[in-house]
Design an enzyme around this catalytic site. Sequence first.
Site, PDB file in Angstrom:
ATOM      1  N   HIS A  33       0.839  -1.204   0.000  1.00 12.28           N
ATOM      2  CA  HIS A  33       0.000   0.000   0.000  1.00 12.28           C
ATOM      3  C   HIS A  33       0.878   1.261   0.000  1.00 12.28           C
ATOM      4  O   HIS A  33       0.594   2.237  -0.688  1.00 12.28           O
ATOM      5  CB  HIS A  33      -0.875   0.041   1.260  1.00 12.28           C
ATOM      6  CG  HIS A  33      -1.867  -1.067   1.380  1.00 12.28           C
ATOM      7  ND1 HIS A  33      -1.756  -2.073   2.306  1.00 12.28           N
ATOM      8  CD2 HIS A  33      -3.004  -1.321   0.688  1.00 12.28           C
ATOM      9  CE1 HIS A  33      -2.777  -2.900   2.196  1.00 12.28           C
ATOM     10  NE2 HIS A  33      -3.551  -2.482   1.207  1.00 12.28           N
ATOM     11  N   LYS A 146      -1.408  -7.106  -7.508  1.00  9.90           N
ATOM     12  CA  LYS A 146      -1.594  -8.397  -6.854  1.00  9.90           C
ATOM     13  C   LYS A 146      -3.056  -8.829  -7.015  1.00  9.90           C
ATOM     14  O   LYS A 146      -3.354  -9.999  -7.201  1.00  9.90           O
ATOM     15  CB  LYS A 146      -1.215  -8.353  -5.378  1.00  9.90           C
ATOM     16  CG  LYS A 146      -1.110  -9.766  -4.814  1.00  9.90           C
ATOM     17  CD  LYS A 146      -1.103  -9.819  -3.323  1.00  9.90           C
ATOM     18  CE  LYS A 146      -2.407  -9.547  -2.739  1.00  9.90           C
ATOM     19  NZ  LYS A 146      -3.267 -10.584  -2.316  1.00  9.90           N
TER      20      LYS A 146
END
Length: 278
Positions: A33, A146
């Site tokens: 993140h 991802k």
Amino acid sequence: MKLVHTLSDLRDHLSAYRHPAVVPTMGNLHAGHLALVRQAKPLGDITVSTIFVNRLQFAPHEDFDTYPRTLDADCQQLEAAGCDLVFAPKEAEMYPQPQTFKVHPPTELADILEGHFRPGFFIGVCTVVLKLLSCTQARTALFGKKDYQQLMVIRNMVKQFAMPVNIVGGETQRSEDGLALSSRNGYLSAAERQQAVQLSATLKTVAEALRTNTVLDAAGISRLESQAMQSLSNLGWRPDYVAVRRQADLQPAQAGDAMVVLAAARLGATRLIDNLEV
Ligand code: PAF
């Protein structure tokens, strides 16, 4: 860095900006993140992150209640990564009344792979992402590769609704042993964490076979997928799928296509996903 919880505070704060670059998250942040936040920095005139655990994308038997809520630690990390504004709404702020208007993404993209094993997942994701992009007036939004299928579904949604948002993908961040970073890695026991590398290792094996054997037909590709599933099962995983797909639309791949290998499998009680572009 400013932290706001309400739409009205969010709008007040954003009124001075024209090009918010937004990283939507469900919190419990990791280096993946934070890499997106750093990537966002030069792409807008304010870097915004949202933290909201979205009930709509969890099935009743999934981990909505136990999903880690770590707002203080998340905010410290976001500030260090250069985030300017965090929007962390309570559920009543995002869904003050039942969210009966929902985005239904097309079956051929959203009911395969993750959508097949998690029915309704992408309805929940699209609905909240549409709402978060609208609330934050995002002009750029970043999502990790991802969640490859999620990124593709969101890209297509934004395109079809002609939303003025540039969708940017961020490379998957991995631990030294190759495990893709994920908030759900925290559920793994120490022994499972040692074993977890087997998922990315399996993907690498399939990707390598595809690279070296460029004339594989559909049966050959399907054999590779089955062998990979079997080898994960032999190692004690419960695989949902290992699938070789076209990067362009996630449909079954043929020789010559740009391909991606995607997998989802359970190790103990934890379901992990990963993918590798070929
Ligand atoms: O990838 C996630 O964390 C979530 O699916 C998202 C995009 C923030 C929507 O809730």
